[in-house]
Design an enzyme around this catalytic site. Structure first.
Site, PDB file in Angstrom:
ATOM      1  N   HIS A  39      -5.119  25.390   0.835  1.00  0.00           N
ATOM      2  CA  HIS A  39      -4.020  24.451   1.132  1.00  0.00           C
ATOM      3  C   HIS A  39      -3.671  24.483   2.622  1.00  0.00           C
ATOM      4  CE1 HIS A  39      -3.026  25.281  -3.247  1.00  0.00           C
ATOM      5  NE2 HIS A  39      -3.085  23.980  -3.227  1.00  0.00           N
ATOM      6  N   VAL A  44     -12.550  25.513   1.022  1.00  0.00           N
ATOM      7  CA  VAL A  44     -12.427  26.841   1.642  1.00  0.00           C
ATOM      8  C   VAL A  44     -12.814  27.867   0.581  1.00  0.00           C
ATOM      9  CG1 VAL A  44     -10.854  28.479   2.743  1.00  0.00           C
ATOM     10  CG2 VAL A  44     -10.606  26.032   3.172  1.00  0.00           C
TER      11      VAL A  44
END
Ligand code: PAF
Length: 282
Positions: free
Chosen positions: A40, A180
């Site tokens: 995030h 990620v």
């Protein structure tokens, strides 16, 4: 310590706060369901490069969960999330209650088609994209951002949202941000919190197999055979596989050969009670 971003939780306060931010320049929105992780934060960083001011929404959206799914147990930790967002330099947090987002009498639901009906997530979570499309349409009209950033980990979701923004003529640019990963390759997800230490090691198989399949397909191996072998490997470590598929990067149509691409490989499976998804480019 960095200053905590302002948090608003009703629509009039949000509109006033957004109007104030807009005086400074372009606004980017990063929609989230909280339980924030480094993935995030990478969306926030990308948002900061694309706009002067960044709004993050935190809303665990009940309409995208089926009754048998994890809405009530979904990880929630607003104060930790706010500390992370302060460090990341976020300007405003939109954190409405369910009753604010879906007040009594709420009776409208968007039913996306096209990329929402290609036989991937939609086959296993038939309620999911209707709930996502409805809440994202609301978030985009509430926050009126110039740019909105979504993670590529939910690749089909990203395509559904891009289509939605185009089809509803929403004046916003939808931007996808790269996945990620943990050091072992596991794609970051709020649901990784459900995994034991041992399961985290096993879960990294998804990424390893995806990368291996992508490498073989890029080197002209037979697509269906590569996917069969990859599926068997994922199941051999204890996953119940929902799908491992090769799709066109834009249309999400099935592809049979490298020539039908560019190709994205997408996978979903369950490890114990935790459902995980991942994808890579070929
Ligand atoms: O990807 C998510 O976290 C959610 O599906 C989203 C886009 C915030 C909508 O609730």
């Amino acid at each position: 310590m960095p200053r905590r971003p302002r948090v608003v939780s009703d629509v009039p306060a949000l509109r006033r706060a957004v109007a104030t931010l807009r005086r400074d320049g372009r606004i980017a929105l990063v929609p989230t369901m909280g339980a924030l992780h480094d993935g995030h934060i990478s969306l926030v960083r990308l948002a900061r490069r694309r706009a002067k001011r960044v709004v993050v929404s935190i809303f665990v959206n009940p309409t995208q969960f089926a009754p048998n799914e994890d809405f009530s147990s979904y990880p929630r930790n607003l104060s930790k999330d706010l500390a992370r967002l302060a460090e990341a330099g976020v300007d405003l947090v939109w954190a409405p209650d369910v009753k604010v987002m879906y007040p009594d009498g709420f009776a409208t639901r968007i039913t996306p088609e096209g990329p929402a009906k290609v036989g991937l997530e939609d086959s296993f979570r038939p309620h999911f994209f209707g709930g996502v499309a409805t809440v994202v349409a609301k978030l985009l009209t509430q926050c009126t951002p110039d740019v909105a950033v979504f993670g590529e980990k939910d690749y089909q979701q990203l395509k559904v949202i891009a289509r939605l923004a185009t089809d509803l003529d929403l004046p916003v640019k939808i931007v996808g941000a790269p996945i990620v990963r943990e050091a072992n390759g596991l794609a970051m997800s709020s649901r990784n919190a459900y995994l034991s230490e041992a399961q985290r090691g096993v879960a990294a198989t998804l990424c390893r197999v995806l990368k291996d399949c992508a490498h073989r397909i890029a080197n002209k191996a037979h697509v269906a055979r590569v996917l069969d072998e990859g599926s068997a490997e994922i199941e051999s470590v204890g996953f119940t596989l929902d799908y491992l598929e090769a799709r066109h990067v834009d249309s999400l149509a099935k592809v049979e050969t490298l020539k039908d691409g560019p190709i994205r490989l997408l996978v979903a499976g369950r490890l114990g009670t935790t459902r995980l998804i991942d994808n890579v480019a070929v």
